[in-house]
Motif scaffolding. Structure first.
Motif, mmCIF file in Angstrom:
data_model
loop_
_atom_site.group_PDB
_atom_site.id
_atom_site.type_symbol
_atom_site.label_atom_id
_atom_site.label_comp_id
_atom_site.label_asym_id
_atom_site.label_seq_id
_atom_site.Cartn_x
_atom_site.Cartn_y
_atom_site.Cartn_z
ATOM 1 N N UNK A 32 -60.008 -44.177 -30.502
ATOM 2 C CA UNK A 32 -60.853 -45.101 -31.186
ATOM 3 C C UNK A 32 -60.920 -44.699 -32.578
ATOM 4 N N UNK A 33 -61.039 -45.910 -33.393
ATOM 5 C CA UNK A 33 -61.458 -45.745 -34.918
ATOM 6 C C UNK A 33 -62.645 -45.503 -35.093
ATOM 7 N N UNK A 34 -63.170 -44.580 -36.061
ATOM 8 C CA UNK A 34 -64.481 -44.327 -36.313
ATOM 9 C C UNK A 34 -64.579 -44.205 -37.583
ATOM 10 N N UNK A 35 -65.890 -44.394 -38.255
ATOM 11 C CA UNK A 35 -66.087 -44.240 -39.817
ATOM 12 C C UNK A 35 -66.920 -43.060 -40.246
ATOM 13 N N UNK A 36 -66.683 -42.264 -41.039
ATOM 14 C CA UNK A 36 -67.492 -41.046 -41.384
ATOM 15 C C UNK A 36 -68.600 -41.705 -42.478
ATOM 16 N N UNK A 37 -69.666 -40.865 -42.719
ATOM 17 C CA UNK A 37 -70.614 -40.871 -43.681
ATOM 18 C C UNK A 37 -70.149 -41.160 -45.023
ATOM 19 N N UNK A 38 -68.950 -40.595 -45.608
ATOM 20 C CA UNK A 38 -68.501 -40.970 -46.754
ATOM 21 C C UNK A 38 -67.439 -41.988 -46.731
ATOM 22 N N UNK A 39 -67.586 -43.029 -45.923
ATOM 23 C CA UNK A 39 -66.782 -44.428 -45.642
ATOM 24 C C UNK A 39 -65.338 -44.034 -45.427
ATOM 25 N N UNK A 40 -64.871 -42.845 -45.027
ATOM 26 C CA UNK A 40 -63.513 -42.461 -44.609
ATOM 27 C C UNK A 40 -63.397 -42.736 -43.051
ATOM 28 N N UNK A 41 -62.166 -43.457 -42.688
ATOM 29 C CA UNK A 41 -62.035 -44.057 -41.343
ATOM 30 C C UNK A 41 -60.783 -43.107 -40.916
ATOM 31 N N UNK A 42 -60.967 -42.785 -39.526
ATOM 32 C CA UNK A 42 -59.777 -42.208 -38.900
ATOM 33 C C UNK A 42 -59.877 -42.091 -37.315
ATOM 34 N N UNK A 43 -59.076 -42.009 -36.577
ATOM 35 C CA UNK A 43 -58.740 -41.957 -35.068
ATOM 36 C C UNK A 43 -59.595 -40.666 -34.534
ATOM 37 N N UNK A 44 -60.456 -41.023 -33.361
ATOM 38 C CA UNK A 44 -60.712 -39.805 -32.762
ATOM 39 C C UNK A 44 -60.995 -40.010 -31.113
ATOM 40 N N UNK A 45 -61.155 -39.048 -30.158
ATOM 41 C CA UNK A 45 -60.888 -39.051 -28.843
ATOM 42 C C UNK A 45 -62.147 -39.409 -28.178
ATOM 43 N N UNK A 46 -62.222 -40.055 -27.281
ATOM 44 C CA UNK A 46 -63.672 -40.387 -26.721
ATOM 45 C C UNK A 46 -63.866 -39.252 -25.477
ATOM 46 N N UNK A 47 -64.786 -38.342 -25.582
ATOM 47 C CA UNK A 47 -65.158 -37.215 -24.680
ATOM 48 C C UNK A 47 -66.263 -37.497 -23.672
ATOM 49 N N UNK A 48 -67.047 -38.417 -24.055
ATOM 50 C CA UNK A 48 -68.112 -38.556 -23.119
ATOM 51 C C UNK A 48 -68.711 -40.020 -23.472
ATOM 52 N N UNK A 49 -69.268 -40.625 -22.463
ATOM 53 C CA UNK A 49 -69.743 -42.012 -22.452
ATOM 54 C C UNK A 49 -71.059 -42.074 -21.733
ATOM 55 N N UNK A 50 -72.119 -42.408 -22.445
ATOM 56 C CA UNK A 50 -73.651 -42.348 -21.680
ATOM 57 C C UNK A 50 -73.854 -43.949 -21.555
ATOM 58 N N UNK A 51 -73.808 -44.200 -20.570
ATOM 59 C CA UNK A 51 -74.013 -45.914 -20.438
ATOM 60 C C UNK A 51 -75.466 -46.305 -20.233
ATOM 61 N N UNK A 52 -76.489 -45.235 -20.059
ATOM 62 C CA UNK A 52 -77.633 -45.530 -20.067
ATOM 63 C C UNK A 52 -78.304 -45.558 -21.457
#
Length: 461
Positions: A32-52
């Protein structure tokens, strides 16, 4: 280059438990695409999903260091709008059927191939960021009616502020805002801007009269400009003059009352002496060659430009007499003398110059000698003892005018520093065989000023 692995799925196995609808197509192991605190964007892997708590954990490698962070579900869906679609339940792409040799029975099993992009690594083993669009497509959320109304009010406020700034800028360029008469002047300018001279009604049709009345507007002088006086006179056509008078209603609202006056001719403040002469004195010049008596006099308030029109331009106290009506009349008189029609009359030109001051008459060409005004046997008014000097060219006429003006009575008033306080009469006389043939009297009257001005000057006329 991509590596492949086969994931067999059998209908005999228990089906996977479906995700909650609001998580869309988000699953562990996808990029998925994510945005860092310095506005830089790149891809990262989803490792955990918290549905609650509605958040996911993502990880990535940066400079040989494995990093991760928790991101709320709403932010993930905003940066990855395609994951919110429920129509395509297959988040991994592209898909391709496996070769028939990989499994035994195609009728009882299917196979999906997941393409995992191979990471490019540097010499140090760091993974490079995958290129992500700098402006990802964000989901458009519907704004509440209250928020829409607030934005509407803000836009209207900004528009009003821009208009007010433009008005202030125009006022700063056009006129000093400290001028108390700015509102009236602005109304006059707006009226002139929308004035259509073709629709101005003429009081009466223009006709030829033995007496022709013309009016000339003068510009504001230096004193009036310093005091920021208003220009309330408008000349919309060649025979109409308008006067703008400021009025006030009961509710203290100001408005203009525009009064219209009609004359034989009207001249604005840009008209020259030559143009004024063309429609006033010039038609009378030829009449004196036909044994006529013509008179042209300038009448008006002190400082209205009577002496300027009759005598010519001023440069300080010095006056250029070559541009006044005196000189223009003299030029046409000597021009007509050379005409074949009047040349045989053997006419001679004479000039006289006297003033009327305090009820007495003085000869300006004879050291202000006091003269008598009497009536002869033919009931004609005669100025007894008035000196007549023969002139042969325009220069000699102007010399007489200059001599006479130097002796003329003048005083200082609140309107004019060198105001003429007497009636000056310059006459161009034509004689044939010693007898009067024609006479042109050019009169520069004393100022007909208001009472407020007479208190600051001599009352004698």
């Amino acid at each position: 280059m991509a590596s492949q692995f086969c994931l067999p799925v059998s209908p005999r196995l228990s089906p996977l438990k479906p995700l909650k609808p609001h998580f869309g197509d988000i699953q562990v192991g996808i990029y998925v695409a994510i945005q860092r605190s310095d506005k830089r964007m790149h891809l990262a892997v989803v490792t955990e999903i918290n549905r609650e708590n509605s958040w996911v954990t993502v990880e990535w490698v940066e400079k040989a260091v494995k990093k991760g962070k928790k991101i709320d579900l709403e932010t993930i869906l905003l940066l990855n709008p395609s994951l919110d679609s429920a129509e395509d339940p297959m988040p991994l792409s592209p898909l391709a059927p496996a070769p028939s040799s990989a499994i035994g029975d195609q009728s009882t099993a299917t196979k999906r191939v997941v393409m995992i992009p191979q990471k490019n690594k540097t010499a140090s083993g760091d993974s490079l960021d995958v290129r992500v669009p700098s402006k990802p497509c964000l989901m458009k959320q519907k704004k509440s009616p209250c928020l829409q109304e607030i934005e509407k009010v803000q836009k209207q406020r900004e528009k009003r502020r821009r208009l007010q700034q433009e008005i202030r800028a125009r006022r700063a360029l056009d006129v000093n805002t400290r001028n108390l008469n700015y509102e009236i002047m602005h109304m006059i300018e707006e009226y002139r801007r929308h004035l259509d001279s073709s629709k101005i009604s003429v009081l009466e049709p223009r006709q030829e009269h033995r007496i022709c009345v013309c009016v000339r507007k003068r510009p504001l002088n230096q004193r009036e400009t310093t005091l920021k006086d208003l220009d309330i006179i408008t000349v919309p056509s060649d025979n109409v003059v308008m006067v703008h008078e400021s009025k006030q209603k009961v509710d203290l609202t100001r408005y203009l009352e525009n009064q219209t006056f009609c004359f034989d001719h009207a001249f604005d403040d840009k008209a020259s002496n030559e143009l004024v002469y063309q429609f006033t004195a010039q038609p009378l010049v030829e009449s004196i060659f036909r044994k006529g008596m013509a008179t042209c006099f300038a009448y008006g308030q002190t400082g209205s430009g009577k002496t300027y029109t009759m005598g010519g331009d001023f440069a300080g106290r010095a006056q250029d007499h070559s541009k006044g009506i005196y000189a223009l009349v003299a030029q046409d008189v000597f021009l007509l003398l050379r005409n074949s029609i009047y040349e045989k009359l053997d006419l001679k030109v004479y000039g006289t110059f006297f003033e009327i001051y305090g009820g007495k008459v003085y000869d300006l060409l004879n050291w202000k000698k006091k003269l008598q005004v009497l009536e002869d046997g033919n009931q004609q008014i005669q100025v007894v003892g008035l000196q007549e000097q023969e002139v042969c060219c325009v220069e000699e006429v102007l010399n007489l005018v200059e001599i006479g003006n130097s002796c003329r009575t003048s005083r200082q008033t609140s309107v004019n520093a060198h105001s003429s306080r007497s009636h000056a009469v310059f006459q161009i006389i034509l004689k044939s065989g010693g007898k009067l043939h024609g006479k042109f009297s050019l009169v520069d009257l004393a100022g007909n000023e208001r009472g407020a001005d007479t208190t600051k000057a001599s009352r004698k006329r």
